[in-house]
Enzyme design. Structure first.
Site, mmCIF file in Angstrom:
data_model
loop_
_atom_site.group_PDB
_atom_site.id
_atom_site.type_symbol
_atom_site.label_atom_id
_atom_site.label_comp_id
_atom_site.label_asym_id
_atom_site.label_seq_id
_atom_site.Cartn_x
_atom_site.Cartn_y
_atom_site.Cartn_z
ATOM 1 C CE1 TYR A 606 -26.482 -17.086 3.596
ATOM 2 C CE2 TYR A 606 -25.645 -17.120 1.346
ATOM 3 C CZ TYR A 606 -26.249 -17.769 2.416
ATOM 4 O OH TYR A 606 -26.588 -19.093 2.309
ATOM 5 C CG ASP A 724 -34.599 -23.951 -3.907
ATOM 6 O OD1 ASP A 724 -35.250 -24.493 -2.991
ATOM 7 O OD2 ASP A 724 -33.443 -23.521 -3.755
#
Length: 1347
Positions: A606, A724
């Site tokens: 990623y 989050d």
């Protein structure tokens, strides 16, 4: 010594860092080295201590300081008789009693009562002895206890200072005591208010005549009402009593309260202590001033040489009932008479008296007053009046009265004296013994937050430097006086706080007593103050904050060790302090530091502007490496350290596991975590749809949702808000387990709620859009959106812009739930995103909904899920303790969490099974501390105590996957005195649970024991022979029996009786084994055919030597072989002969031959002995035959269960039996195979063996599905247990079987993990005899430490 050797250059100094434990003076600059900052160096040649800066100057400037080498050792012997000299030398430096220390304390008057009265009367707010006196290496226990009580009792127990006097006092002093006792009466409060109003009116109207008015007011109201006598005995204040009176050896001092403080003309910073010279000068000035103003008359008699010594310090006094200053008009005729009456040694003298006034003058007199102060600060002083400032400090009893009970300030001064004495002792091992008492330690620690709270309550104001403003405006005068008084109280309290935290800081130097500090609130008190350090900025010094930071580092050091981990984890505010420290100092104190060479980066997974994630290998494991760039966008070291600290502190099975981080000397730091190969939740579910063409199954999604909810429930239990929560922050590993990641924006819940808008807009709660304060329900709202994503595989609000989405959510709009979602799940999602935050469910309630879907209530109430059975049964909990070091604990499974919870409850809660757990831990640490005080020679001769060894569990160690060192070490045995009168085995404790464990006494075989008639010789030889081979054991046993037969015939007769008893014992043992086979419970993992050493441990455990037969037999199944204490001869003979009989199970023929040979030797010696031995042999043959029948039954039923290793052992036994013949024809025992030290197998020690083997045992475990699964456990030489469901042997050196115990020089090797089994007996000594029937299917193989 030659001169050239004396004068060596400065290069010969060997400076090394040194941690101060007492007050020290620098050898070069002769200044005090502060012990808190620890900035000191010591020369190990001359043993002199220097400042660090002084050492640098010596090295850089090459100063030639002489290093004389090691100093001569001077042995100082202190006795009780020298303690008065200690106090005399301490307080003789005080400015209050310069000339009177000899009269107060000497060998005749040294009593606790005298010290109490003397010390309480003393006032040393800012005294010189703090810098002058030395530290003391003597501390009598009685004096120590008194000083501790003097410090703590007035705050912890008593609200005010109350002193009981042994004899009656003077009548005038009793009247003064009456004034103090009546200080709080309501009538006097009203009088005070009236006097205040009268004074205000009089000051406004007649300023020039105020002195006469005040005198008349006092004479009419106060003196007449209270019959106040004007004599020298009224000068009883703590500041002037020693200046006014000469005390004889039996004189009693009155503790009176002074409620008006004179303004100090000499030093503005010290208005509470007066020296003799100051008193003489001030008295002469007052005499001149009184003669000038004609306010009083004085006699013309000359003063004698001792008049200055006995002259009265004319301070004005006032009880708490008066608001104005009190003017003392002392009659000359009464002064000398009363002085002579009170002080027999004093001579008659006349004293000049003055009148002290408090005036508020006109501007003209203001200038004059200003002129006087100008000259007072110069060398030549002129006479002046004394301004008496009225005390206006808030009273803790009545804040509205604006009055101050001087007992509070007086009490603080008393505390400071005690703290100064306590601060000055040498904090060495000898004096630290006094601190081992929790009775003193706990109140001393609790006192610190109390003083800090008082310090916070004081409001500081600017000092009053201009006296003109005070005289112009009465209101300003009162407020400024208030500020001055507050500053004085703040100064006094700050000294006490600094002294107390310095004392606590020195205690922390002894890490042996760390368990004691967790118990007696030392760490708790300092951490409590540290949590509120922002409000203490400006009121505490830098050194005090450094001590608090040291406590935080101590918590980080012990965070990964049990049982401290469970204690710290229960305090979210402590974890919050650790995180704040990491953020503030930009350092990680919880993670394991990893270098770049230790990891291997493979491919990129990623990439984003913030970080790059790679897959790699660390320590043989597939890991994910999250790398940051210091030059990257949005990188911040503060956020980086915050993330790794939160992840390290939040280790949970459903939270991403952090193995460590690379933070030092790098521009690209990285974090190493476990690898989740399936990616995010959305990617994993979409991959199923792509590969199968069908949507994911609902049960799979429910299981994944449970994992996500469990992770959020855990961090909420630690008062963490994730802030989050979204689908991309949940990763899925190869086993479809969901892990929570990304703690970069998380924070701990504080007293005030946050208003910062943080999070992803698609998942943000409505209160965040509205700018309202948010709490943990905001994470519940986001989790509801994640559930909607998981069950729909869709994106929320995909057709709306950010602004439209915010307006839509604020107006109550939510995504549409399709009908494919189950009704229960749909209702749960709707409840999660309710508009009102407090109506949303908690994650505990969410999990209950999911659990009801997976495990509905059973029809049969007896069918309980295996997890419920596992953690509700105390017996099974004890069994699980045996597997503390399996991979389940390494992976932080459910059993690990529950076990650590049970351990914590055993420490913090009162339970019968854990009643003495923490107390014994305290005894271990104290015993270790006392043992270290002994010299090496004393340790050898010490038979009462020894040093325990530190052993802690590391359930979440960052390097828990590293390879284990399988080095066997010989450890010395320990013998700790236990005060508890419990069972016989109270000296053995669970070493993996207790950080300070101790072993049992060591049995030493000496040559003088060869001809001893004690049966211990048989037991010792039997036990030692287990580590080598069994045939030699039989020979040694027979030889020892021959010695006993030759010495005493009665001994053989007792053996005959015992052997007859053994026949019945072995029959019972055989029946018990048959029953166990019928119940499909494998008592031994090898199917019943075992080597001799293991059958020994088994039979000894099952010995019915007392009434608790079933308990003992069950203990044999649960614990390792234990060496019980030596009891009576009959019991020992039974157990020893029983072992001998069981040893004959494998080689009956050889045993019979050996017995016959030994009997022949006995026949040559004595006919009587021969007959007795024949009887013994016959009994042994019968017993052996009986045991052979039992073993044949077992072996016939379990032939198919014999493993390859057991066959090898049998072949080896046959070989040993054939080669083992009795070679010793004499009657002496054969000691070739006997070890010198036999260590108790209850402790973590292993017996050295000639060959290293790996054995496999099959253990039957019930998994809750209705079937029995066989798990293969492998135990190698280092005691490592590994599991493999495929029943195949794997490499014992593989990394996945390593133990989570950190190796260090101070921690010894744990040895076999099954040695934890002594915990069973200490936790539950009275087990039910029907337990094997209750826990059908739960049979665990016993692994002896000697195997």
């Amino acid at each position: 010594m030659q001169p050239n050797q004396l004068k060596r250059p400065s290069l010969n100094h060997r400076f090394e860092p040194y941690t101060l434990k007492h007050l020290t003076i620098c050898k070069r600059c002769e200044k005090e080295i502060i012990g808190v900052s620890n900035s000191a160096q010591i020369c190990y040649s001359c043993k002199n201590i220097y400042h660090t800066r002084c050492c640098k100057e010596i090295e850089t400037k090459k100063l030639e300081l002489i290093c004389l080498g090691p100093p001569k050792k001077i042995k100082t012997v202190w006795k009780i008789a020298l303690i008065p000299s200690l106090f005399k030398s301490l307080f003789s430096k005080s400015k209050v009693i310069v000339n009177y220390s000899q009269q107060l304390i000497n060998e005749k008057t040294f009593t606790l009562e005298a010290i109490k009265i003397w010390v309480d009367v003393m006032r040393v707010d800012n005294d010189r002895y703090i810098q002058i006196t030395k530290y003391y290496d003597i501390f009598d226990e009685e004096v120590f206890n008194y000083i501790i009580n003097m410090i703590i009792e007035k705050d912890i127990n008593l609200p005010m200072v109350n002193i009981e006097f042994p004899v009656d006092l003077h009548s005038s002093v009793q009247q003064n005591q009456y004034i103090n006792d009546q200080a709080v009466s309501q009538e006097q409060k009203q009088q005070q208010q009236q006097l205040q109003q009268q004074l205000i009116l009089q000051q406004q109207q007649q300023q020039q005549l105020q002195q006469q008015q005040l005198n008349e007011s006092y004479d009419n109201s106060t003196i007449n009402n209270l019959n106040y006598s004007n004599d020298i005995s009224n000068a009883f204040s703590p500041r002037s009593v020693f200046s006014a009176l000469e005390l004889s050896s039996n004189a009693q001092v009155m503790n009176a309260l002074e409620l008006s403080v004179p303004f100090n003309e000499d030093d503005n910073n010290d208005d509470s202590t007066l020296s003799a010279s100051t008193y003489n000068r001030r008295n002469s000035n007052k005499n001149k001033n009184s003669n000038k103003n004609n306010t009083s008359s004085s006699s013309s008699a000359p003063a004698s040489a001792s008049s200055s010594k006995h002259s009265n310090l004319n301070e004005s006094f006032s009880s708490s009932t008066t608001a104005a200053a009190i003017v003392n008009n002392i009659d000359n005729s009464n002064n000398s008479n009363n002085l002579a009456a009170l002080s027999p040694r004093s001579t008659a003298s006349t004293t000049t008296t003055t009148t002290t006034t408090t005036t508020t003058t006109s501007p003209k007199s203001n200038n004059h007053h200003h002129h006087q102060h100008h000259h007072q600060n110069s060398k030549s002083r002129k006479p002046s009046t004394i301004i008496i400032n009225k005390k206006k400090i808030k009273s803790p009893k009545n804040k509205s009265s604006k009055r101050y009970m001087l007992t509070e300030q007086y009490k603080w001064s008393t505390q400071m004296i005690g703290l100064q004495i306590l601060y000055r002792i040498l904090f060495n091992e000898k004096n630290m013994i006094h601190f081992l008492n929790d009775k003193f330690m706990a109140p001393l620690a609790v006192l610190y937050p109390i003083l800090i709270n008082r310090l916070k309550a004081i409001s500081l104001g600017s000092d009053n430097n201009n006296n003109n403003n005070n005289n112009n405006n009465n209101n300003n005068n009162n407020s400024n006086n208030n500020n001055n008084n507050n500053n004085e109280d703040f100064k006094l309290l700050s000294i006490n706080c600094k002294l107390l935290i310095s004392i606590l800081n020195r205690m922390l130097d002894f890490e042996t007593l760390i368990p004691l500090f967790f118990t007696n609130k030392v760490i708790e008190s300092i951490a409590k103050v540290n949590s509120d350090r922002e409000s203490l900025r400006g009121k505490l010094s830098k050194d005090e904050f450094e001590v608090m930071d040291r406590v935080v580092l101590l918590l980080g050091k012990y965070f990964h060790l049990e049982p401290y981990h469970s204690l710290i984890e229960r305090r979210p505010e402590w974890i919050d302090m650790i995180i704040n420290y990491s953020v503030e100092h930009k350092v990680g104190i919880l993670h394991h530091e990893i270098t770049r060479n230790e990891v291997k980066i493979n491919v990129e997974i990623y990439d984003s502007p913030l970080c790059t994630v790679y897959s790699g290998v660390y320590n043989g494991m597939d890991v994910a490496i999250k790398e940051f760039s210091q030059d990257g966008m949005g990188f911040d070291w503060v956020s980086f350290y915050k993330e790794i600290t939160i992840v390290s502190a939040s280790q949970h099975p459903k939270v991403i596991k952090c193995y460590g981080a690379h933070t030092k000397n790098t521009n690209k730091p990285f974090i190493v975590t476990e690898l989740c190969s399936r990616g995010t939740i959305s990617n994993a579910l979409n991959q199923i749809r792509k590969t199968t063409g069908q949507p994911p199954a609902i049960p799979l999604i429910v299981h994944m949702a449970i994992d996500a909810a469990q992770s959020l429930e855990f961090i909420h239990s630690k008062n963490i808000i994730h802030r989050d929560v979204k689908g991309n922050n949940f990763l899925v590993n190869e086993n479809w387990e969901v892990k929570l990641i990304d703690f970069g924006v998380s924070r701990f819940v504080e007293a005030r709620l946050g208003y910062t808008i943080v999070g992803t807009p698609n998942y943000m709660a409505c209160e965040l859009f509205n700018g309202q304060p948010y709490h943990q329900p905001a994470d519940v709202f986001s989790f509801g959106v994640v559930l909607w994503e998981m069950f729909t595989q869709d994106t929320p609000y995909k057709n709306l812009t950010r602004i439209e989405q915010a307006l839509f959510v604020q107006s109550g709009g939510r995504p549409t739930i399709p009908p494919t979602v189950p009704t229960t799940i749909a209702n749960l999602i709707e409840s999660c995103w309710v508009q009102t935050p407090h109506l949303r469910p908690t994650f505990t309630e969410i999990l209950k909904v999911f659990y009801s879907l997976l495990t509905p209530p059973p029809d049969n109430e007896h069918l309980v899920p295996v997890v419920t059975r596992l953690f509700n049964s105390s017996i099974i909990q004890l069994k699980i303790l045996k597997y503390l070091d399996t991979n389940t604990l390494l992976n932080c499974g459910l059993a690990s969490r529950q076990l650590r919870y049970n351990l914590y409850n055993g420490i913090s809660m009162e339970k019968k099974t854990f009643s003495n757990f923490w107390i014994k831990l305290m005894n271990f640490s104290k015993s270790k501390f006392r043992y270290e005080l002994l010299s090496p020679s004393e340790r050898k001769n010490d038979s009462t105590g020894s040093s325990p060894i530190i052993m802690c569990i590391q359930p979440f160690s960052p390097n828990s996957q590293s390879k284990n060192n399988n080095n066997n070490k010989n450890h010395h045995s320990d013998d700790i005195i236990d005060d508890d009168d419990d069972d016989d085995d109270d000296k053995t404790y669970p070493s993996l649970v207790i950080p300070f464990s101790a072993s049992s006494p060591t049995l030493n075989i000496n040559s003088e024991n060869k001809n001893n008639n004690n049966v211990n010789e048989d037991k010792t030889s039997d036990t030692s022979s287990n580590s080598n081979n069994n045939n030699n054991n039989n020979n040694n046993n027979n030889n020892n029996n021959n010695n006993n037969n030759n010495n005493n015939n009665n001994n053989n007769n007792s053996n005959n009786n015992n052997n007859n008893n053994n026949l019945r014992q072995n029959q019972f043992l055989g029946n018990d084994l048959n029953k166990s086979q019928d119940n499909n419970q494998l008592m031994d993992g090898s199917g019943g055919r075992r080597d001799r050493s293991r059958s020994k441990s088994r039979s000894r455990s099952a010995s019915p030597s007392n009434n608790h037969l079933h308990d003992k037999s069950l203990m044999g199944l649960l614990s390792s072989s234990q060496t019980s204490e030596i009891g009576d001869n009959n019991t020992n003979n039974n157990s020893d002969n029983e072992v001998d009989n069981n040893n004959n199970n494998n080689n009956n023929n050889n045993n019979n031959n050996n017995n016959n040979n030994n009997n022949n030797n006995n026949n040559n010696n004595n006919n009587n002995n021969n007959n007795n031995n024949n009887n013994n042999n016959n009994n042994n043959i019968d017993n052996n035959n009986n045991n052979k029948d039992n073993n044949n039954i077992l072996s016939s039923e379990n032939n198919n269960n014999t493993t390859v290793i057991e066959q090898q052992q049998q072949q080896q036994n046959v070989t040993n039996n054939n080669s083992n013949e009795p070679k010793n024809s004499n009657n002496e025992p054969k000691n070739s195979n006997i070890t010198n030290n036999i260590v108790n197998p209850n402790v973590f020690t292993t017996t050295t063996t000639t060959t290293t083997t790996t054995r496999t045992t099959t253990t039957t475990v019930y998994d809750g599905t209705g079937t029995l699964n066989n798990l293969l456990f492998k135990i190698n030489d280092g005691g490592i247990i590994s599991s493999d469901s495929s029943n195949s042997l794997s490499d014992p050196e593989s990394e996945e079987y390593s133990m989570p115990i950190k190796r260090s020089s101070s921690i010894r090797s744990p040895g076999p993990v099954s040695a934890i089994s002594p915990l069973f007996k200490s936790l539950s000594p009275n087990l039910s005899p029907i337990v094997p029937n209750i826990i059908n299917g739960y049979s665990f193989e016993n692994t002896s430490a000697c195997d």
